[in-house]
Design a protein around this motif. Structure first.
Motif, PDB file in Angstrom:
ATOM      1  N   PRO A 225       1.091  -0.991  -0.469  1.00  0.00           N
ATOM      2  CA  PRO A 225      -0.294   0.101  -0.294  1.00  0.00           C
ATOM      3  C   PRO A 225       0.959   1.035  -0.353  1.00  0.00           C
ATOM      4  O   PRO A 225       1.484   1.414   0.348  1.00  0.00           O
ATOM      5  CB  PRO A 225      -1.365  -0.380   1.767  1.00  0.00           C
ATOM      6  CG  PRO A 225      -0.989  -1.470   1.646  1.00  0.00           C
ATOM      7  CD  PRO A 225       0.419  -2.054   0.747  1.00  0.00           C
ATOM      8  N   ASN A 226       0.392   2.051  -0.794  1.00  0.00           N
ATOM      9  CA  ASN A 226       1.072   3.513  -0.662  1.00  0.00           C
ATOM     10  C   ASN A 226       2.680   3.640  -1.451  1.00  0.00           C
ATOM     11  O   ASN A 226       3.248   4.657  -0.850  1.00  0.00           O
ATOM     12  CB  ASN A 226       1.061   4.123   0.690  1.00  0.00           C
ATOM     13  CG  ASN A 226      -0.233   4.193   1.198  1.00  0.00           C
ATOM     14  OD1 ASN A 226      -1.741   4.007   0.560  1.00  0.00           O
ATOM     15  ND2 ASN A 226      -0.124   3.442   3.149  1.00  0.00           N
TER      16      ASN A 226
ATOM     17  N   SER B  60      -5.581   0.776  -8.520  1.00  0.00           N
ATOM     18  CA  SER B  60      -6.029   1.189  -7.326  1.00  0.00           C
ATOM     19  C   SER B  60      -5.105   1.542  -6.247  1.00  0.00           C
ATOM     20  O   SER B  60      -4.591   0.013  -5.862  1.00  0.00           O
ATOM     21  CB  SER B  60      -7.699   1.133  -6.876  1.00  0.00           C
ATOM     22  OG  SER B  60      -8.193   1.423  -7.555  1.00  0.00           O
TER      23      SER B  60
ATOM     24  N   MET C  46      -6.544  -0.240   0.281  1.00  0.00           N
ATOM     25  CA  MET C  46      -7.353   0.691   1.079  1.00  0.00           C
ATOM     26  C   MET C  46      -6.976  -0.021   2.424  1.00  0.00           C
ATOM     27  O   MET C  46      -7.626  -1.820   1.736  1.00  0.00           O
ATOM     28  CB  MET C  46      -8.323   1.201   0.910  1.00  0.00           C
ATOM     29  CG  MET C  46      -8.170   2.018  -0.671  1.00  0.00           C
ATOM     30  SD  MET C  46      -9.128   2.739  -0.812  1.00  0.00           S
ATOM     31  CE  MET C  46      -9.159   3.750  -2.186  1.00  0.00           C
TER      32      MET C  46
ATOM     33  N   GLU D 148     -10.932   8.848   0.087  1.00  0.00           N
ATOM     34  CA  GLU D 148     -10.190   7.175  -0.353  1.00  0.00           C
ATOM     35  C   GLU D 148      -8.411   7.241   0.154  1.00  0.00           C
ATOM     36  O   GLU D 148      -7.919   6.492   0.903  1.00  0.00           O
ATOM     37  CB  GLU D 148     -10.088   7.683  -1.960  1.00  0.00           C
ATOM     38  CG  GLU D 148     -11.092   7.426  -2.290  1.00  0.00           C
ATOM     39  CD  GLU D 148     -11.221   6.772  -4.333  1.00  0.00           C
ATOM     40  OE1 GLU D 148      -9.789   6.114  -4.702  1.00  0.00           O
ATOM     41  OE2 GLU D 148     -12.138   6.753  -4.806  1.00  0.00           O
ATOM     42  N   THR D 149      -8.295   8.353   0.206  1.00  0.00           N
ATOM     43  CA  THR D 149      -6.932   8.846   0.700  1.00  0.00           C
ATOM     44  C   THR D 149      -6.324   8.047   2.489  1.00  0.00           C
ATOM     45  O   THR D 149      -5.641   7.164   2.741  1.00  0.00           O
ATOM     46  CB  THR D 149      -6.553  10.507   0.826  1.00  0.00           C
ATOM     47  OG1 THR D 149      -6.071  10.849  -0.865  1.00  0.00           O
ATOM     48  CG2 THR D 149      -4.882  10.441   1.861  1.00  0.00           C
TER      49      THR D 149
ATOM     50  N   ARG E 185      -8.040   5.672   3.108  1.00  0.00           N
ATOM     51  CA  ARG E 185      -8.063   3.879   3.531  1.00  0.00           C
ATOM     52  C   ARG E 185      -7.235   3.675   3.319  1.00  0.00           C
ATOM     53  O   ARG E 185      -6.560   2.887   3.518  1.00  0.00           O
ATOM     54  CB  ARG E 185      -8.988   3.413   2.065  1.00  0.00           C
ATOM     55  CG  ARG E 185     -10.760   4.544   3.057  1.00  0.00           C
ATOM     56  CD  ARG E 185     -11.355   3.105   4.500  1.00  0.00           C
ATOM     57  NE  ARG E 185     -12.291   3.145   4.988  1.00  0.00           N
ATOM     58  CZ  ARG E 185     -12.682   3.253   6.022  1.00  0.00           C
ATOM     59  NH1 ARG E 185     -11.665   3.848   6.533  1.00  0.00           N
ATOM     60  NH2 ARG E 185     -13.951   2.934   6.874  1.00  0.00           N
ATOM     61  N   GLN E 186      -6.492   4.374   2.548  1.00  0.00           N
ATOM     62  CA  GLN E 186      -4.695   3.987   1.661  1.00  0.00           C
ATOM     63  C   GLN E 186      -3.889   4.271   2.705  1.00  0.00           C
ATOM     64  O   GLN E 186      -2.390   3.722   2.417  1.00  0.00           O
ATOM     65  CB  GLN E 186      -4.847   4.919   0.517  1.00  0.00           C
ATOM     66  CG  GLN E 186      -5.320   4.897  -0.874  1.00  0.00           C
ATOM     67  CD  GLN E 186      -4.788   5.629  -1.374  1.00  0.00           C
ATOM     68  OE1 GLN E 186      -4.301   6.885  -1.884  1.00  0.00           O
ATOM     69  NE2 GLN E 186      -5.912   5.835  -2.991  1.00  0.00           N
TER      70      GLN E 186
ATOM     71  N   HIS F  58     -14.329  -0.671   0.085  1.00  0.00           N
ATOM     72  CA  HIS F  58     -13.954   0.059   1.056  1.00  0.00           C
ATOM     73  C   HIS F  58     -14.770   0.300   2.451  1.00  0.00           C
ATOM     74  O   HIS F  58     -13.714   1.409   2.554  1.00  0.00           O
ATOM     75  CB  HIS F  58     -13.119   0.838   0.215  1.00  0.00           C
ATOM     76  CG  HIS F  58     -12.342   0.312  -0.869  1.00  0.00           C
ATOM     77  ND1 HIS F  58     -11.449  -0.784  -0.576  1.00  0.00           N
ATOM     78  CD2 HIS F  58     -12.449   0.488  -2.577  1.00  0.00           C
ATOM     79  CE1 HIS F  58     -10.502  -1.373  -2.353  1.00  0.00           C
ATOM     80  NE2 HIS F  58     -11.455  -0.394  -2.883  1.00  0.00           N
TER      81      HIS F  58
END
Length: 649
Positions: free
Chosen positions: A81-82, A228, A231, A261-262, A264-265, A310
């Motif tokens: 992630p990220n 994507s 998340m 979204e950010t 969750r990310q 999500h």
């Protein structure tokens, strides 16, 4: 009536799948009505009524990096992630010569099937110089091959926003900037680092054998050309009667969506609720004025399944009428109240009203929704359309109607359209373009009256006395911030209704953030002067900064403003902040509509616009973003070498 989609089982407890790392906002204390001892109820993920789901924090330190295609789950190819280094970083998707072999990769990931991948030799090692990009064909799809600092990288070749060919973009300092709308992607991770757009790019393994550059790519990723970011999920029991959300987002535009979204990310595992007056899930609003016949489903940015997966709850057709920052409570028009820990205000703007006689006449529109756009297109078919105002939206609607309507007339209070934003020279050139496409202008004029027959519009009367035949009218004379509901809230607003925020998007109230069209924010490009920039791209950035700030990961707004408009199959791209420009330096040919316009203030270039001159605007955006100053004398000569090696700190 309440609408409920995709409801989980009654006693289902959702587990958190999140990246490892420092604690997130899930450590915030919850009020009494979210105590874990309360009975669990059926979760409602998408709402249009007063009943909502609740979410209680029970983090599970489980890390989920990749899943097999055979499980039909979304792939995150070699990426945690990220964009941080994955557990398989020894076999990097991009990198220097001689990193691990394909067999090593398969050993590390036994769940991968060889048939899911394709491998191809795409060029000789000396075919690319440092700083070059090439679009290459792997047989099952294409990829973008990049060479920077002696290393090769490979990733998706199309911008996931609108599909622009990234090979025509700008490579600079480890990222590629899209030539159309300025989105930026990290060449190592594929992560989106500047907007617009929501998705990142897939990355592919690169190795060199016997002087040949070989790419190994997942076939599905080659086809989708997007991914994507991973998340987290809401780690909680769901209580549908809970009027509390750890994060409450007012507005479902790009700022609100990117904020959710950010969170969750970045590993946020508590409840997120997004409320909107709209009856549709978030959609691509800029397309409304360019593609009038598109439906809400065609414009949709994310599906209902995405929000359910999500754990982002959306309340549709829910209007907020007041905010009490002392009790941290939001009240809706239907009387329902919701408490919050963090609040993000991203309500956008409202059309400015037009004063005229005949307010009861029908078929007069402010373009706000897909239904408005569809009605305008239908009513204008082989009929007479009148556009009031020469804003970008109004002019885009005029352009879109020329191949549908019998006649298109534009009424403006200035002599030249776009003059304030793009200058008189560019405005006149665009006016000629419209006139060559049968658009009739009535400039230095205003509407006096709308006349109808049987309640439907038939004529528009101007203050000059001129009478125009009209079957449909679209008013586009500007907008104002949709912040009236905050008047008694304690959230500070200026005389025009804009909300001043700091560089982390926080208002004067702790825990209350704002973004998008409603804010005045410090623009780094202009020495942190507080400005309002109602651009689609800027709203994305502000949503992300606000989310990071909520989680204690403060990040400044360092983006360069970037917007675009399209008409008659041609696009104008614009970067910078040109408010108050005092001169325009034109290079190219305005008559041929192939030009670049540099907007200057004193002796400094403050913005740039172009048509048929890609990727010049993206190149200038990179210079602006680096902190360098472009002098007026640099652009007056016509020598563009300053883009590479000129400019001063």
């Amino acid at each position: 009536m309440q609408k409920t989609l995709s409801t989980p089982d009654l006693d289902q407890t959702r587990r958190c799948i999140m990246p490892s790392g420092p604690p997130c906002v899930s450590d915030w204390p919850s009020p009494a009505n979210t105590h874990p001892g309360l009975p669990s109820h059926r979760a409602t993920w998408l709402h249009s009524g007063p009943t909502m789901g609740g979410c209680l924090s029970k983090p599970k330190p489980e890390v989920k990096v990749e899943l097999s295609l055979l499980d039909k789950e979304k792939e995150v190819d070699l990426m945690s992630p990220n964009g941080k280094a994955s557990p398989f970083s020894e076999c990097r998707p991009n990198g220097s010569l001689g990193h691990c072999s394909d067999e090593d990769s398969m050993t590390l990931r036994p769940q991968r099937k060889h048939r899911d991948y394709i491998e191809a030799s795409v060029c000789h090692v000396k075919d690319l110089e440092n700083g070059q990009m090439r679009e290459v064909d792997l047989g099952a799809g294409r990829a973008l091959l990049i060479k920077e600092h002696g290393e090769f990288f490979a990733m998706g070749h199309k911008c996931p926003h609108y599909g622009a060919p990234l090979v025509k973009g700008v490579l600079s300092k480890g990222r590629v900037r899209c030539p159309w709308h300025g989105a930026c992607f990290n060449i190592t991770t594929g992560d989106i680092e500047d907007f617009p757009g929501l998705d990142s790019l897939p990355t592919f393994q690169v190795r060199v054998e016997k002087e040949k550059v070989i790419i190994r790519a997942n076939k599905q990723a080659l086809q989708t050309q997007r991914r994507s970011k991973a998340m987290s999920k809401c780690s909680a029991v769901i209580n549908s009667s809970t009027g509390f959300s750890h994060v409450l987002i007012i507005g479902s535009g790009p700022a609100g969506l990117v904020c959710a979204e950010t969170l969750r990310q970045e590993g946020f595992t508590d409840r997120i609720v997004m409320c909107t007056m709209d009856k549709h899930l978030p959609y691509d609003r800029p397309k409304l004025s360019k593609c009038l016949e598109s439906t809400a489903e065609q414009l949709q940015l994310r599906s209902s399944d995405f929000f359910q997966t999500h754990d982002i709850e959306i309340l549709l057709e829910k209007e907020v009428v007041s905010v009490d920052v002392k009790t941290r409570t939001v009240t809706f028009r239907d009387g329902f109240k919701m408490e919050y820990r963090k609040l993000f205000i991203a309500t956008g703007s409202r059309p400015k009203p037009l004063s005229y006689k005949g307010k009861d006449v029908g078929n007069v529109f402010h373009l706000r929704t897909p239904e408005d756009a569809n009605s305008i297109a239908t009513l204008a078919s082989s009929k007479n359309a009148v556009i009031v105002g020469t804003s970008f939206i109004g002019m885009e609607v005029a352009a879109a109607l020329t191949d549908k309507a019998h006649s298109v007339s534009v009424i403006g209070i200035e002599a030249v359209p776009f003059r304030k934003a793009l200058g008189e020279k560019v405005g006149k050139a665009l006016m000629k373009l419209f006139e060559s496409n049968r658009v009739k202008f009535y400039m230095l004029n205003e509407v006096w009256e709308m006349r109808g027959h049987n309640g439907q519009l038939k004529e528009v009367v101007l203050k000059s006395g001129k009478v125009l035949r009209a079957d449909v009218c679209v008013i586009g004379i500007g907008s104002s911030p949709a912040t009236a509901f905050l008047k008694q809230s304690g959230v500070h607003m200026d005389s025009k209704g804009f909300i001043p925020v700091n560089k982390t998007m926080q208002t004067n109230i702790d825990g209350v953030f704002a973004g998008g069209d409603v804010v005045m924010f410090p623009l780094a490009l202009r020495s942190n002067k507080k400005v309002n920039i109602p651009h689609w791209q800027m709203a994305h950035v502000q949503g992300r900064v606000a989310a990071l700030s909520m989680m204690g990961k403060a990040s400044d707004i360092k983006t360069v403003p970037y917007f675009w408009t399209a008409m008659f199959g041609k696009s104008i791209r614009y970067a910078g902040y040109g408010d108050g420009f005092d001169d325009v330096v034109i290079q190219g040919d305005l008559d041929e509509l192939k030009f670049v316009a540099f907007y200057t203030k004193s002796e400094e270039v403050v913005a740039v616009a172009s048509m048929n001159y890609d990727p010049i605007v993206s190149r200038v955006a990179e210079v602006f973003g680096s902190g360098k100053t472009i002098r007026k004398r640099d652009v007056e000569t016509g020598d563009m070498s300053w883009l590479i090696d000129k400019g001063s700190q």
